[in-house]
Design an enzyme around this catalytic site. Structure first.
Site, PDB file in Angstrom:
ATOM      1  N   ARG A 130      14.105  50.123  22.089  1.00  0.00           N
ATOM      2  CA  ARG A 130      13.672  49.270  23.194  1.00  0.00           C
ATOM      3  C   ARG A 130      12.766  48.117  22.743  1.00  0.00           C
ATOM      4  NH1 ARG A 130      14.644  54.214  24.684  1.00  0.00           N
ATOM      5  NH2 ARG A 130      12.541  54.885  24.170  1.00  0.00           N
ATOM      6  N   GLU A 147       7.031  66.115  14.108  1.00  0.00           N
ATOM      7  CA  GLU A 147       6.452  67.438  14.358  1.00  0.00           C
ATOM      8  C   GLU A 147       7.122  68.467  13.437  1.00  0.00           C
ATOM      9  OE1 GLU A 147       6.634  68.414  18.444  1.00  0.00           O
ATOM     10  OE2 GLU A 147       5.421  70.222  18.225  1.00  0.00           O
TER      11      GLU A 147
END
Ligand code: AMP
Length: 173
Positions: free
Chosen positions: A62, A99
Protein backbone atom coordinates in the site's frame (compact mmCIF):
# COMPACT_ATOMS: atom_id res chain seq x y z
CA UNK A 1 -15.65 16.97 11.63
CA UNK A 2 -11.91 17.74 11.63
CA UNK A 3 -9.75 16.37 8.77
CA UNK A 4 -8.28 13.76 11.15
CA UNK A 5 -11.74 12.66 12.28
CA UNK A 6 -12.79 12.38 8.66
CA UNK A 7 -9.83 10.12 7.84
CA UNK A 8 -10.34 8.03 10.97
CA UNK A 9 -13.98 7.56 10.03
CA UNK A 10 -12.93 6.11 6.65
CA UNK A 11 -10.66 3.39 8.01
CA UNK A 12 -12.43 0.07 8.42
CA UNK A 13 -11.31 -2.37 11.11
CA UNK A 14 -11.49 -5.97 9.86
CA UNK A 15 -11.02 -8.41 12.74
CA UNK A 16 -9.06 -11.63 12.25
CA UNK A 17 -7.62 -10.73 8.81
CA UNK A 18 -5.32 -12.06 7.42
CA UNK A 19 -5.08 -14.31 10.47
CA UNK A 20 -6.75 -14.68 13.86
CA UNK A 21 -5.93 -11.92 16.34
CA UNK A 22 -4.96 -9.28 13.73
CA UNK A 23 -7.28 -6.28 13.31
CA UNK A 24 -6.62 -5.24 9.73
CA UNK A 25 -6.78 -1.51 8.97
CA UNK A 26 -8.64 -1.42 5.64
CA UNK A 27 -7.97 1.88 3.87
CA UNK A 28 -10.17 1.22 0.81
CA UNK A 29 -13.10 3.37 2.10
CA UNK A 30 -10.64 6.26 2.55
CA UNK A 31 -9.30 5.82 -1.00
CA UNK A 32 -12.83 5.84 -2.40
CA UNK A 33 -13.67 9.21 -0.79
CA UNK A 34 -12.15 12.02 -2.87
CA UNK A 35 -11.73 14.48 0.03
CA UNK A 36 -10.19 11.86 2.33
CA UNK A 37 -7.79 10.74 -0.41
CA UNK A 38 -6.67 14.34 -0.99
CA UNK A 39 -6.33 15.12 2.73
CA UNK A 40 -4.37 11.90 3.37
CA UNK A 41 -1.88 12.60 0.57
CA UNK A 42 -1.50 16.27 1.61
CA UNK A 43 -0.89 15.33 5.25
CA UNK A 44 1.60 12.59 4.38
CA UNK A 45 3.65 15.04 2.30
CA UNK A 46 3.29 18.18 4.39
CA UNK A 47 6.35 17.98 6.74
CA UNK A 48 8.61 17.22 3.76
CA UNK A 49 7.61 20.04 1.39
CA UNK A 50 10.89 21.92 1.91
CA UNK A 51 13.02 18.78 2.42
CA UNK A 52 14.29 18.55 -1.17
CA UNK A 53 13.33 14.89 -1.45
CA UNK A 54 14.77 13.26 -4.59
CA UNK A 55 12.93 9.98 -4.39
CA UNK A 56 10.01 8.51 -2.48
CA UNK A 57 10.36 4.78 -1.75
CA UNK A 58 7.04 2.97 -1.38
CA UNK A 59 6.87 -0.24 0.63
CA UNK A 60 4.78 -3.11 -0.80
CA UNK A 61 1.98 -2.99 -1.20
CA UNK A 62 0.00 0.00 0.00
CA UNK A 63 3.06 2.23 -0.10
CA UNK A 64 2.57 1.95 -3.86
CA UNK A 65 -0.80 3.71 -3.56
CA UNK A 66 0.27 6.75 -1.54
CA UNK A 67 3.83 7.00 -2.88
CA UNK A 68 3.23 8.41 -6.37
CA UNK A 69 0.88 11.29 -5.36
CA UNK A 70 3.22 12.23 -2.51
CA UNK A 71 6.20 12.07 -4.89
CA UNK A 72 4.40 14.35 -7.36
CA UNK A 73 3.58 16.82 -4.56
CA UNK A 74 7.23 16.88 -3.46
CA UNK A 75 8.66 17.05 -6.98
CA UNK A 76 10.38 13.69 -6.43
CA UNK A 77 10.62 10.38 -8.28
CA UNK A 78 9.19 7.12 -6.99
CA UNK A 79 10.83 3.73 -6.37
CA UNK A 80 9.53 0.48 -4.94
CA UNK A 81 10.60 -1.94 -2.21
CA UNK A 82 9.03 -5.40 -2.63
CA UNK A 83 8.74 -8.75 -0.92
CA UNK A 84 11.10 -11.51 -1.98
CA UNK A 85 11.02 -12.69 -5.60
CA UNK A 86 8.70 -10.04 -7.07
CA UNK A 87 11.18 -7.76 -8.85
CA UNK A 88 12.29 -8.69 -12.37
CA UNK A 89 15.88 -7.36 -12.48
CA UNK A 90 19.00 -7.36 -10.26
CA UNK A 91 18.13 -6.80 -6.62
CA UNK A 92 19.70 -5.96 -3.29
CA UNK A 93 17.96 -7.16 -0.15
CA UNK A 94 17.68 -6.72 3.60
CA UNK A 95 16.52 -9.50 5.91
CA UNK A 96 14.44 -8.78 9.01
CA UNK A 97 12.97 -10.75 11.88
CA UNK A 98 9.31 -11.71 12.12
CA UNK A 99 7.57 -13.15 15.17
CA UNK A 100 8.41 -16.57 13.72
CA UNK A 101 11.29 -16.70 11.22
CA UNK A 102 12.53 -14.00 8.88
CA UNK A 103 11.40 -12.09 5.83
CA UNK A 104 13.24 -9.99 3.30
CA UNK A 105 12.65 -6.81 1.39
CA UNK A 106 14.20 -6.24 -2.04
CA UNK A 107 14.90 -3.29 -4.33
CA UNK A 108 16.40 -3.00 -7.79
CA UNK A 109 20.07 -2.23 -7.34
CA UNK A 110 19.71 1.05 -9.28
CA UNK A 111 16.53 2.22 -7.47
CA UNK A 112 18.35 4.74 -5.28
CA UNK A 113 21.62 6.49 -6.10
CA UNK A 114 24.42 7.56 -3.81
CA UNK A 115 23.54 10.75 -1.92
CA UNK A 116 19.89 10.91 -2.96
CA UNK A 117 17.48 12.30 -0.38
CA UNK A 118 14.88 9.63 0.28
CA UNK A 119 11.45 9.57 1.93
CA UNK A 120 9.97 6.15 2.84
CA UNK A 121 6.20 5.69 2.71
CA UNK A 122 3.68 3.02 3.70
CA UNK A 123 0.08 2.94 4.88
CA UNK A 124 0.66 1.36 8.31
CA UNK A 125 3.58 1.12 10.71
CA UNK A 126 2.94 -1.82 13.05
CA UNK A 127 6.07 -3.39 14.60
CA UNK A 128 8.26 -1.24 12.35
CA UNK A 129 10.28 -4.23 11.11
CA UNK A 130 9.48 -3.75 7.42
CA UNK A 131 10.14 0.00 7.40
CA UNK A 132 13.34 -0.30 9.44
CA UNK A 133 14.67 -2.96 7.04
CA UNK A 134 13.74 -0.77 4.05
CA UNK A 135 15.56 2.21 5.59
CA UNK A 136 18.66 0.04 6.14
CA UNK A 137 18.51 -1.22 2.55
CA UNK A 138 18.24 2.33 1.17
CA UNK A 139 21.11 3.46 3.41
CA UNK A 140 23.25 0.53 2.20
CA UNK A 141 22.67 1.81 -1.36
CA UNK A 142 24.02 5.23 -0.35
CA UNK A 143 20.62 6.88 0.06
CA UNK A 144 20.12 9.56 2.69
CA UNK A 145 16.84 8.65 4.39
CA UNK A 146 15.37 12.00 5.42
CA UNK A 147 12.29 10.47 7.00
CA UNK A 148 9.51 7.93 6.87
CA UNK A 149 5.79 8.68 6.67
CA UNK A 150 2.79 6.49 7.35
CA UNK A 151 -0.93 7.13 7.25
CA UNK A 152 -1.52 5.01 10.37
CA UNK A 153 0.65 4.26 13.36
CA UNK A 154 -0.41 1.34 15.58
CA UNK A 155 0.96 3.11 18.63
CA UNK A 156 0.71 0.13 21.01
CA UNK A 157 3.30 -1.72 18.91
CA UNK A 158 5.89 1.10 19.26
CA UNK A 159 7.14 0.59 15.69
CA UNK A 160 8.73 4.05 15.53
CA UNK A 161 11.29 2.94 18.11
CA UNK A 162 12.72 0.58 15.46
CA UNK A 163 13.43 3.50 13.14
CA UNK A 164 16.64 5.50 13.19
CA UNK A 165 15.12 8.24 10.98
CA UNK A 166 12.39 10.83 11.74
CA UNK A 167 8.92 9.26 11.58
CA UNK A 168 5.79 11.21 10.58
CA UNK A 169 2.36 9.61 11.00
CA UNK A 170 -1.00 11.12 10.09
CA UNK A 171 -3.12 9.06 12.50
CA UNK A 172 -2.11 7.30 15.69
CA UNK A 173 -4.56 4.47 16.42
P1 AMP B 1 5.40 -4.04 10.42
O1 AMP B 1 6.66 -4.51 9.74
O2 AMP B 1 4.98 -4.92 11.55
O3 AMP B 1 5.47 -2.59 10.81
O4 AMP B 1 4.23 -4.22 9.38
C1 AMP B 1 4.09 -3.30 8.39
C2 AMP B 1 3.46 -3.84 7.13
O5 AMP B 1 2.37 -4.73 7.38
C3 AMP B 1 2.92 -2.70 6.35
O6 AMP B 1 3.25 -2.89 4.98
C4 AMP B 1 1.43 -2.71 6.60
O7 AMP B 1 0.73 -2.39 5.44
C5 AMP B 1 1.13 -4.13 7.07
N1 AMP B 1 0.32 -4.18 8.30
C6 AMP B 1 0.75 -4.57 9.52
N2 AMP B 1 -0.23 -4.57 10.42
C7 AMP B 1 -1.33 -4.16 9.76
C8 AMP B 1 -2.70 -3.94 10.14
N3 AMP B 1 -3.15 -4.14 11.39
N4 AMP B 1 -3.56 -3.49 9.20
C9 AMP B 1 -3.13 -3.28 7.93
N5 AMP B 1 -1.87 -3.48 7.51
C10 AMP B 1 -0.97 -3.91 8.41
Amino acid sequence: MTPSERLRDKIRDVPDFPKPGIVFKDITPLLQDRDSLRIACEQLASPFREAKIDIVVGVESRGFIFGPPVALTLGAGFAIARKQGKLPWDTLHQTYALEYGTDRIEMHRDAVHDGQRVLLIDDVIATGGTAAATAQLVQSMGGNVIGACFLIELAALSGRKQMDVPVHTVLSL
